[in-house]
Motif scaffolding. Structure first.
Motif, short mmCIF file in Angstrom:
data_model
loop_
_atom_site.label_atom_id
_atom_site.label_comp_id
_atom_site.label_asym_id
_atom_site.label_seq_id
_atom_site.Cartn_x
_atom_site.Cartn_y
_atom_site.Cartn_z
N ASP A 70 0.84 -1.20 0.00
CA ASP A 70 0.00 0.00 0.00
C ASP A 70 0.87 1.25 0.00
O ASP A 70 0.55 2.24 -0.67
CB ASP A 70 -0.92 0.01 1.22
N GLU A 71 1.96 1.21 0.78
CA GLU A 71 2.88 2.35 0.83
C GLU A 71 3.56 2.58 -0.52
O GLU A 71 3.95 3.70 -0.85
CB GLU A 71 3.94 2.13 1.91
N GLN A 72 3.70 1.50 -1.30
CA GLN A 72 4.29 1.61 -2.63
C GLN A 72 3.26 1.99 -3.70
O GLN A 72 3.60 2.05 -4.88
CB GLN A 72 4.93 0.28 -3.04
N LYS A 73 2.02 2.19 -3.27
CA LYS A 73 0.92 2.44 -4.20
C LYS A 73 0.66 1.22 -5.10
O LYS A 73 0.31 1.34 -6.27
CB LYS A 73 1.19 3.67 -5.06
N ILE A 74 0.87 0.04 -4.51
CA ILE A 74 0.54 -1.23 -5.16
C ILE A 74 -0.59 -1.84 -4.34
O ILE A 74 -0.39 -2.19 -3.18
CB ILE A 74 1.75 -2.19 -5.19
N PHE A 75 -1.76 -1.94 -4.94
CA PHE A 75 -2.94 -2.28 -4.15
C PHE A 75 -3.49 -3.66 -4.52
O PHE A 75 -3.81 -3.93 -5.69
CB PHE A 75 -4.02 -1.22 -4.33
N TYR A 76 -3.56 -4.51 -3.50
CA TYR A 76 -4.22 -5.81 -3.59
C TYR A 76 -5.15 -5.95 -2.38
O TYR A 76 -4.89 -5.37 -1.32
CB TYR A 76 -3.20 -6.95 -3.58
N SER A 77 -6.18 -6.73 -2.55
CA SER A 77 -7.09 -6.97 -1.43
C SER A 77 -6.40 -7.85 -0.38
O SER A 77 -5.41 -8.53 -0.67
CB SER A 77 -8.36 -7.67 -1.92
N ALA A 78 -6.92 -7.81 0.84
CA ALA A 78 -6.35 -8.64 1.92
C ALA A 78 -6.46 -10.12 1.56
O ALA A 78 -5.55 -10.91 1.86
CB ALA A 78 -7.08 -8.36 3.23
#
Length: 306
Positions: A70-78
């Motif tokens: 998330d901090e890298q702006k790479i978003f995956y669901s939990a």
């Protein structure tokens, strides 16, 4: 025929069995009848209870990886992070030094993220573990000498812990030093690291601490099932668990065979714990991986690494 290529190939593979030979050397003097008696005395309720703790451990570690991304702006669901983390952990279980854990970068590469950004999340995931282990071991060495029945040469442990860390660092350096993409990789890592917020890094470290607490609790329950806890407390077992995992990072073992046994023999034998019970305890930890394997295999079936 030039024998050198064959000798070189043998030397590259032979280090994988060092842990096995360490294990054989340790068990050479045990009484197998006493080992059998200890096996029959196991409290299987607590042993099975310990096996269930792998689920919250895996959830917390996969959630930590998600927060790093998330901090890298790479978003995956939990959910996806849980499945991807588990699939790669399955390969980690069967590879020396658990290098198979890094296979989850394949998911990010398939989604068109660069190898530098994909590797950063994996490396930071491991770095948070190493930082916690080093801090925990250091604090433990500071407080444990004041505990009753403490019988450990702390200066020796500190020395060999640093030797292990330096050895591991050298191995990593030798692996990466000839990689042509290293400069590009480090540049991408630095660009992503600058985006991290300090408060979020502390939150990620808190998740790491929670995951390790559950792991220490699992190890203590395994020890309790083997009736060892009357001689040793929770902190001491936690110290041993952290030290054995640090030793298990060396690429000389499979599932910690040999290295874990050596650590616990070194720590528990001076406290009067019989060698047979120590070996049983170490084997119980290894067989407890079956529950972790089941979680990872489920993740593999749902989201395989192709």
């Amino acid at each position: 025929m030039n024998p050198h290529p064959k000798i070189k190939s043998f030397l590259k593979k032979s280090y994988l069995v060092i842990g096995f030979f360490i294990f054989i050397w340790i068990i050479r003097a045990i009484d197998f009848n006493k080992l059998k008696d200890s096996l029959y005395a196991i409290n299987y309720f607590y042993y099975i209870l310990a096996a269930t703790i792998y689920l919250p451990i895996h959830f917390l570690k996969s959630y930590r990886w998600k927060k790093i991304m998330d901090e890298q702006k790479i978003f995956y669901s939990a959910k996806n992070a849980f499945l991807m983390y588990g699939s790669s952990a399955l390969l980690g279980l069967i590879t020396p030094g658990r290098v198979g854990d890094f296979s989850k970068i394949n998911y990010l590469r398939k989604d068109n993220y660069s190898i530098g950004r994909a590797l950063l999340g994996n490396i930071l995931d491991k770095i948070f573990d190493v930082i916690f282990i080093v801090l925990f071991l250091s604090l433990s060495l500071a407080f444990m000498p004041f505990m009753p029945n403490f019988s450990l040469n702390t200066s020796m442990v500190e020395k060999w812990s640093w030797v292990g860390l330096v050895f591991l660092a050298v191995l990593i350096f030798l692996y990466f030093k000839k990689k042509k993409w290293l400069y590009i990789f480090l540049t991408e890592i630095w660009r992503d690291i600058k985006q991290f917020k300090l408060v979020n890094l502390f939150y990620i470290f808190f998740i790491t601490a929670a995951a390790w607490f559950f792991y220490f609790l699992m190890i203590y329950l395994i020890a309790y099932s083997a009736h060892i806890t009357q001689e040793v407390g929770f902190l001491y077992f936690s110290f041993g668990a952290a030290l054995s995992l640090l030793a298990g990072l060396l690429p000389i073992t499979f599932l910690g065979v040999g290295t874990r046994d050596a650590v616990f023999v070194f720590l528990l034998l001076p406290l009067g714990v019989p060698r047979e019970m120590i070996i049983l305890f170490s084997l119980l930890i290894m067989f407890n991986y079956i529950s972790f394997f089941a979680i990872c295999f489920y993740c593999w079936l749902k989201k395989p690494i192709i």
